[in-house]
Design a protein around this motif. Structure first.
Motif, PDB file in Angstrom:
ATOM      1  N   ARG A   1      -8.377   6.671   2.303  1.00  0.00           N
ATOM      2  CA  ARG A   1      -8.856   5.641   1.369  1.00  0.00           C
ATOM      3  C   ARG A   1      -8.752   4.242   1.973  1.00  0.00           C
ATOM      4  NH1 ARG A   1      -5.646   5.133  -3.555  1.00  0.00           N
ATOM      5  NH2 ARG A   1      -6.452   3.038  -3.816  1.00  0.00           N
ATOM      6  N   HIS A   2      -7.686   4.024   2.764  1.00  0.00           N
ATOM      7  CA  HIS A   2      -7.445   2.653   3.228  1.00  0.00           C
ATOM      8  C   HIS A   2      -7.905   2.412   4.672  1.00  0.00           C
ATOM      9  CE1 HIS A   2      -5.216   1.092  -0.224  1.00  0.00           C
ATOM     10  NE2 HIS A   2      -4.796   2.338  -0.390  1.00  0.00           N
TER      11      HIS A   2
ATOM     12  N   TYR B   1       2.728   1.572  -3.323  1.00  0.00           N
ATOM     13  CA  TYR B   1       1.785   1.954  -4.396  1.00  0.00           C
ATOM     14  C   TYR B   1       1.573   3.472  -4.407  1.00  0.00           C
ATOM     15  CZ  TYR B   1      -2.537   2.222  -7.083  1.00  0.00           C
ATOM     16  OH  TYR B   1      -3.476   2.546  -8.021  1.00  0.00           O
ATOM     17  N   SER B   2       1.663   4.085  -3.221  1.00  0.00           N
ATOM     18  CA  SER B   2       1.394   5.541  -3.133  1.00  0.00           C
ATOM     19  C   SER B   2       2.632   6.360  -3.447  1.00  0.00           C
ATOM     20  CB  SER B   2       0.918   5.881  -1.712  1.00  0.00           C
ATOM     21  OG  SER B   2      -0.051   4.957  -1.307  1.00  0.00           O
TER      22      SER B   2
ATOM     23  N   LEU C   1      -4.130   8.597   1.399  1.00  0.00           N
ATOM     24  CA  LEU C   1      -3.964   7.146   1.532  1.00  0.00           C
ATOM     25  C   LEU C   1      -4.732   6.659   2.765  1.00  0.00           C
ATOM     26  CD1 LEU C   1      -0.546   5.302   1.323  1.00  0.00           C
ATOM     27  CD2 LEU C   1      -2.153   4.765   3.096  1.00  0.00           C
TER      28      LEU C   1
ATOM     29  N   GLU D   1      -0.193  13.243   0.443  1.00  0.00           N
ATOM     30  CA  GLU D   1      -0.489  11.924  -0.130  1.00  0.00           C
ATOM     31  C   GLU D   1      -0.845  10.934   0.977  1.00  0.00           C
ATOM     32  OE1 GLU D   1       3.308  11.570  -1.907  1.00  0.00           O
ATOM     33  OE2 GLU D   1       2.656  12.229  -3.909  1.00  0.00           O
TER      34      GLU D   1
ATOM     35  N   ILE E   1       0.845  -1.201   0.000  1.00  0.00           N
ATOM     36  CA  ILE E   1       0.000   0.000   0.000  1.00  0.00           C
ATOM     37  C   ILE E   1       0.880   1.250   0.000  1.00  0.00           C
ATOM     38  CG2 ILE E   1      -1.623   1.334   1.422  1.00  0.00           C
ATOM     39  CD1 ILE E   1      -2.729  -1.476   2.326  1.00  0.00           C
TER      40      ILE E   1
END
Lengths: 96, 96
Positions: A39-40, A18-19, A36, A32, A15
């Motif tokens: 979203r997660h 990916y960011s 993240l 960011e 994760i």
């Protein structure tokens, strides 16, 4: 075979990785990071046990928007939000 | 439905909580933490990318054997070992 804890950490690496944008493959900025986390950790953030603590963590990310965080700092923030959002910790939060 | 990151953090809470003895349900001592890490990060610890860092982390736990750690400190140690044991981070370790 990897243990549950290793599977969990592999998921966190994926994760985070990916960011990471092209820039520094091992860092993301706080802006960011906040996206993240939203979203997660959607479910965690929707049932906050300590909304004040969550706001403080998120505002801190806003205040230092361009500051960069590495994987360790990412994990520290996720742990702090986990504590602030989980009823498992609610007694611990009361003791503060 | 919980996200991968939430599933990962739930697993970490369960593993940490499982290691908490009767004493303080939200703390374990460093001796217990070291055993937990050796049991739950077996594969990570067997293919260390930065053995020096791993030794330092483990010796630190030995040196402060009876010191108590809460969930946040547990996650910080797991993250540090993850970085020291994962080839994903090998370049980052070289930059040190």
């Amino acid at each position: 075979t990897p243990t549950q804890l290793e599977i969990a950490m592999d998921a966190m690496i994926r994760i985070f990785h990916y960011s990471c944008k092209e820039g520094d493959r091992f860092k993301i900025n706080n802006g960011e990071l906040k996206m993240l986390l939203q979203r997660h950790l959607t479910e965690f953030l929707s049932c906050q046990k300590d909304p004040e603590l969550v706001d403080k963590i998120m505002q801190d990310l806003d205040a230092n928007k361009d500051n960069e965080v590495d994987f360790n700092e990412f994990v520290v923030r996720v742990a702090a939000l986990t504590v602030a959002c989980n009823d498992y910790f609610v007694e611990q939060l009361k003791k503060k």
